[in-house]
Design a protein around this motif. Structure first.
Motif, PDB file in Angstrom:
ATOM      1  N   ASP A 126       3.269 -12.363 -12.159  1.00 18.80           N
ATOM      2  CA  ASP A 126       2.296 -11.357 -11.705  1.00 18.80           C
ATOM      3  C   ASP A 126       0.871 -11.792 -12.033  1.00 18.80           C
ATOM      4  O   ASP A 126      -0.055 -11.524 -11.264  1.00 18.80           O
ATOM      5  N   ASP A 127       0.690 -12.450 -13.176  1.00 18.73           N
ATOM      6  CA  ASP A 127      -0.643 -12.974 -13.513  1.00 18.73           C
ATOM      7  C   ASP A 127      -1.093 -13.999 -12.478  1.00 18.73           C
ATOM      8  O   ASP A 127      -2.265 -14.052 -12.090  1.00 18.73           O
ATOM      9  N   SER A 128      -0.155 -14.826 -12.044  1.00 16.30           N
ATOM     10  CA  SER A 128      -0.484 -15.848 -11.055  1.00 16.30           C
ATOM     11  C   SER A 128      -0.868 -15.214  -9.721  1.00 16.30           C
ATOM     12  O   SER A 128      -1.797 -15.664  -9.049  1.00 16.30           O
ATOM     13  N   LEU A 129      -0.164 -14.154  -9.341  1.00 13.46           N
ATOM     14  CA  LEU A 129      -0.502 -13.434  -8.112  1.00 13.46           C
ATOM     15  C   LEU A 129      -1.897 -12.821  -8.209  1.00 13.46           C
ATOM     16  O   LEU A 129      -2.694 -12.899  -7.270  1.00 13.46           O
ATOM     17  N   GLU A 130      -2.205 -12.232  -9.362  1.00  9.86           N
ATOM     18  CA  GLU A 130      -3.528 -11.631  -9.558  1.00  9.86           C
ATOM     19  C   GLU A 130      -4.629 -12.697  -9.454  1.00  9.86           C
ATOM     20  O   GLU A 130      -5.669 -12.469  -8.841  1.00  9.86           O
ATOM     21  N   THR A 131      -4.381 -13.864 -10.058  1.00  5.06           N
ATOM     22  CA  THR A 131      -5.355 -14.952 -10.004  1.00  5.06           C
ATOM     23  C   THR A 131      -5.553 -15.420  -8.565  1.00  5.06           C
ATOM     24  O   THR A 131      -6.680 -15.690  -8.130  1.00  5.06           O
ATOM     25  N   PHE A 132      -4.464 -15.506  -7.820  1.00  3.49           N
ATOM     26  CA  PHE A 132      -4.525 -15.872  -6.402  1.00  3.49           C
ATOM     27  C   PHE A 132      -5.429 -14.906  -5.643  1.00  3.49           C
ATOM     28  O   PHE A 132      -6.306 -15.314  -4.867  1.00  3.49           O
ATOM     29  N   LEU A 133      -5.242 -13.608  -5.871  1.00  7.15           N
ATOM     30  CA  LEU A 133      -6.017 -12.594  -5.153  1.00  7.15           C
ATOM     31  C   LEU A 133      -7.486 -12.610  -5.574  1.00  7.15           C
ATOM     32  O   LEU A 133      -8.384 -12.403  -4.747  1.00  7.15           O
ATOM     33  N   ILE A 134      -7.743 -12.841  -6.851  1.00  6.51           N
ATOM     34  CA  ILE A 134      -9.132 -12.942  -7.325  1.00  6.51           C
ATOM     35  C   ILE A 134      -9.826 -14.111  -6.648  1.00  6.51           C
ATOM     36  O   ILE A 134     -10.940 -13.989  -6.132  1.00  6.51           O
ATOM     37  N   ASN A 135      -9.171 -15.267  -6.653  1.00 10.54           N
ATOM     38  CA  ASN A 135      -9.759 -16.458  -6.028  1.00 10.54           C
ATOM     39  C   ASN A 135      -9.935 -16.263  -4.530  1.00 10.54           C
ATOM     40  O   ASN A 135     -10.930 -16.701  -3.942  1.00 10.54           O
ATOM     41  N   LEU A 136      -8.954 -15.611  -3.898  1.00 18.62           N
ATOM     42  CA  LEU A 136      -9.042 -15.339  -2.468  1.00 18.62           C
ATOM     43  C   LEU A 136     -10.236 -14.450  -2.154  1.00 18.62           C
ATOM     44  O   LEU A 136     -10.965 -14.670  -1.182  1.00 18.62           O
ATOM     45  N   SER A 137     -10.480 -13.457  -3.002  1.00 22.83           N
ATOM     46  CA  SER A 137     -11.583 -12.522  -2.763  1.00 22.83           C
ATOM     47  C   SER A 137     -12.937 -13.190  -2.951  1.00 22.83           C
ATOM     48  O   SER A 137     -13.933 -12.771  -2.357  1.00 22.83           O
ATOM     49  N   ARG A 138     -12.993 -14.234  -3.784  1.00 23.25           N
ATOM     50  CA  ARG A 138     -14.262 -14.908  -4.070  1.00 23.25           C
ATOM     51  C   ARG A 138     -14.525 -16.082  -3.132  1.00 23.25           C
ATOM     52  O   ARG A 138     -15.640 -16.583  -3.068  1.00 23.25           O
ATOM     53  N   GLY A 139     -13.493 -16.507  -2.413  1.00 24.09           N
ATOM     54  CA  GLY A 139     -13.627 -17.683  -1.550  1.00 24.09           C
ATOM     55  C   GLY A 139     -13.287 -18.934  -2.337  1.00 24.09           C
ATOM     56  O   GLY A 139     -13.911 -19.228  -3.353  1.00 24.09           O
ATOM     57  N   THR A 140     -12.295 -19.667  -1.871  1.00 21.00           N
ATOM     58  CA  THR A 140     -11.859 -20.837  -2.618  1.00 21.00           C
ATOM     59  C   THR A 140     -11.140 -21.805  -1.686  1.00 21.00           C
ATOM     60  O   THR A 140     -10.767 -21.447  -0.569  1.00 21.00           O
ATOM     61  N   GLY A 141     -10.959 -23.032  -2.157  1.00 19.16           N
ATOM     62  CA  GLY A 141     -10.156 -24.000  -1.430  1.00 19.16           C
ATOM     63  C   GLY A 141      -8.689 -23.835  -1.776  1.00 19.16           C
ATOM     64  O   GLY A 141      -8.299 -22.924  -2.514  1.00 19.16           O
ATOM     65  N   ILE A 142      -7.892 -24.756  -1.277  1.00 16.69           N
ATOM     66  CA  ILE A 142      -6.446 -24.639  -1.468  1.00 16.69           C
ATOM     67  C   ILE A 142      -6.058 -24.724  -2.947  1.00 16.69           C
ATOM     68  O   ILE A 142      -5.088 -24.105  -3.382  1.00 16.69           O
ATOM     69  N   ASP A 143      -6.857 -25.467  -3.745  1.00 18.67           N
ATOM     70  CA  ASP A 143      -6.534 -25.573  -5.161  1.00 18.67           C
ATOM     71  C   ASP A 143      -6.652 -24.216  -5.854  1.00 18.67           C
ATOM     72  O   ASP A 143      -5.884 -23.908  -6.768  1.00 18.67           O
ATOM     73  N   GLY A 144      -7.605 -23.390  -5.425  1.00 16.31           N
ATOM     74  CA  GLY A 144      -7.754 -22.068  -6.013  1.00 16.31           C
ATOM     75  C   GLY A 144      -6.666 -21.099  -5.605  1.00 16.31           C
ATOM     76  O   GLY A 144      -6.480 -20.061  -6.243  1.00 16.31           O
ATOM     77  N   LEU A 145      -5.940 -21.424  -4.531  1.00 16.27           N
ATOM     78  CA  LEU A 145      -4.840 -20.567  -4.066  1.00 16.27           C
ATOM     79  C   LEU A 145      -3.499 -20.995  -4.631  1.00 16.27           C
ATOM     80  O   LEU A 145      -2.481 -20.368  -4.348  1.00 16.27           O
ATOM     81  N   SER A 146      -3.504 -22.052  -5.416  1.00 19.60           N
ATOM     82  CA  SER A 146      -2.249 -22.556  -5.980  1.00 19.60           C
ATOM     83  C   SER A 146      -1.853 -21.832  -7.250  1.00 19.60           C
ATOM     84  O   SER A 146      -0.840 -22.145  -7.862  1.00 19.60           O
ATOM     85  N   GLY A 147      -2.667 -20.845  -7.662  1.00 15.64           N
ATOM     86  CA  GLY A 147      -2.319 -20.029  -8.810  1.00 15.64           C
ATOM     87  C   GLY A 147      -2.540 -20.726 -10.132  1.00 15.64           C
ATOM     88  O   GLY A 147      -3.274 -21.701 -10.240  1.00 15.64           O
ATOM     89  N   ILE A 148      -1.901 -20.213 -11.150  1.00 10.79           N
ATOM     90  CA  ILE A 148      -2.047 -20.734 -12.510  1.00 10.79           C
ATOM     91  C   ILE A 148      -1.078 -21.893 -12.699  1.00 10.79           C
ATOM     92  O   ILE A 148       0.120 -21.739 -12.448  1.00 10.79           O
ATOM     93  N   PRO A 149      -1.530 -23.049 -13.159  1.00  6.76           N
ATOM     94  CA  PRO A 149      -0.606 -24.168 -13.361  1.00  6.76           C
ATOM     95  C   PRO A 149       0.289 -23.954 -14.578  1.00  6.76           C
ATOM     96  O   PRO A 149      -0.137 -23.401 -15.595  1.00  6.76           O
ATOM     97  N   GLU A 150       1.551 -24.375 -14.449  1.00  9.95           N
ATOM     98  CA  GLU A 150       2.468 -24.266 -15.591  1.00  9.95           C
ATOM     99  C   GLU A 150       2.048 -25.179 -16.733  1.00  9.95           C
ATOM    100  O   GLU A 150       2.189 -24.819 -17.898  1.00  9.95           O
ATOM    101  N   VAL A 151       1.567 -26.349 -16.384  1.00  6.90           N
ATOM    102  CA  VAL A 151       1.124 -27.320 -17.382  1.00  6.90           C
ATOM    103  C   VAL A 151      -0.311 -27.707 -17.056  1.00  6.90           C
ATOM    104  O   VAL A 151      -0.597 -28.174 -15.963  1.00  6.90           O
TER     105      VAL A 151
END
Length: 435
Positions: A126-151
């Motif tokens: 759910d944190d990763s989904l929230e980060t995706f939506l935050i980045n989407l709302s601010r405008g980002t490239g594909i790296d910003g839509l990949s969510g939180i990295p595991e490592v």
């Protein structure tokens, strides 16, 4: 969840086994569940708790809770106490960003001083989904839509495949106690607004919304990996190392289509955000530049020149030079000699009586002029640079050796006629630039 967590660790993160781990624990349900799971599968971990002193007695209560939890789990615990609001004001940051910076700085210190290998945080799906939506709302490239990295370097997030509901179900079924952060309920923060108002609505659209999102995110990560391979190969062809800087042919850049996407992909890692300004550099006049917090991108004739800001010296920086001074930005050997030897770009001979010691090394400034050796009359330094076809980066790097603020030597380029050795000279100074 315990069985799934153990399978996840052994299959995708076996490098954690046997390592010394530092588990970031706030006292909230996510980090407390992570601590119980790690204890149950016998990972070797200690806990680290940050008290940001933002919620008075509630913050102190969180600290006490984590200390008690560490005692119950029989693991070592570290507590960091921070004056977060004062730090935020001093650094010009939001309180949330200040807390994040303090937290990770402290974690890095613990890793180094206490000998831990990795930091574990309790971010979940759910944190990763929230980060995706935050980045989407601010405008980002594909790296910003990949969510939180595991490592991410030394930071590991072993709960990312699991949902918030799975975490809560485990806590309730196992009788795990945790602390509720009252600030999490406030929707004045963007993340909380997304968490409480937007994500529930999205999950109502489809019962498997979160899992579908995770699948989509995986596809985005794979696409991003492919793009990174292509861009790395392209950088190796276009980026040319040149005197500690990177030189990029504008003509070659203009061949790339779509141009905007290529510029973003090639230069995003250097901190640039004003992409229209970056694109305009391709047709700008020489000397125009775009700056990020870490780099400068400069238009110089047919090339863009990329350089690190930390490697560039302030134009007004002065370095006083006396004989035997060590660690100069330009290594100069000064000696008195009896006779003249061959003078060149890196060696000059001067009449000592015409000099005022100590000499000074400085960078150029507006209005600088000198009398080029072997020529009659004075010449503006800017005109000299232009005639010598010296590029903007080299101009900024150029050191000037001065006496009473008069240029004695454009170091490595040309000496000044006024300080030359004449037949009447009694004392000769030889200055050599040591490469």
């Amino acid at each position: 969840m315990l069985a799934n967590f153990k399978e996840h660790i052994t299959s995708t993160m076996p490098f954690l086994m046997g390592k010394r781990l530092l588990l970031a624990c706030s006292g909230g349900v996510d980090s407390v569940v992570l601590a119980h799971l790690c204890a149950n599968i016998e990972l070797n971990f200690a806990m680290a708790h940050c008290n940001f002193n933002l919620r008075g007695e509630e913050s102190d209560g969180d600290e006490t809770f984590v200390l008690d939890l560490a005692s119950k789990l029989d693991v070592e615990v570290y507590v960091g106490r921070f004056e977060t609001e004062a730090f935020a004001k001093e650094q010009g940051l939001s309180v949330q960003m200040a807390a994040r910076e303090l937290r990770y700085q402290w974690f890095d210190e613990l890793l180094e001083t206490k000998g831990y290998d990795y930091v574990l945080t309790a971010h979940h799906a759910d944190d990763s989904l929230e980060t995706f939506l935050i980045n989407l709302s601010r405008g980002t490239g594909i790296d910003g839509l990949s969510g939180i990295p595991e490592v991410n370097g030394k930071v590991i997030r072993p709960l990312l495949p699991f949902s918030q509901n799975e975490v809560l179900e485990y806590a309730n079924s196992e009788g795990v106690d945790w602390r509720e952060d009252s600030s999490n309920a406030s929707t004045k923060y963007l993340r909380n607004k997304i968490r409480h108002e937007i994500v529930p609505s999205l999950k109502e659209l489809h019962p498997a919304f979160l899992q579908n999102f995770l699948n989509t995110q995986k596809h985005l990560e794979q696409t991003n990996d492919l793009a990174s391979l292509y861009l790395n190969e392209l950088r190796s062809k276009l980026f040319r190392e040149w005197e500690g800087e990177i030189k990029i042919s504008i003509a070659e850049l203009k061949k790339l289509h779509p141009l905007d996407a290529h510029l973003y992909g090639l230069l995003k890692d250097f901190g640039f955000t004003e992409w229209e300004d970056v694109k305009n550099l391709l047709t700008a006049t020489s000397g125009k530049k775009v700056m990020s917090k870490s780099h400068i991108l400069l238009k110089d004739r047919d090339h863009l020149i990329l350089s690190k800001i930390k490697n560039r010296v302030n134009v007004n920086h002065l370095v006083y030079l006396t004989e035997g001074t060590p660690d100069l930005p330009v290594q100069l050997k000064i000696e008195e000699v009896k006779t003249l030897d061959k003078q060149g770009e890196n060696v000059i001979f001067l009449d000592k009586e015409k000099l005022n010691f100590p000499l000074v090394l400085r960078k150029r400034k507006n209005g600088d002029y000198f009398y080029p050796f072997g020529m009659e009359g004075k010449k503006k330094l800017s005109k000299f640079f232009k005639d010598e076809k010296i590029d903007q980066i080299s101009k900024d790097k150029q050191w000037l050796l001065c006496s009473n603020n008069e240029i004695v030597w454009v170091v490595g380029k040309r000496a000044d006629e006024r300080f030359r050795v004449e037949e009447s000279t009694q004392q000769i100074v030889k200055i050599t630039q040591v490469k």
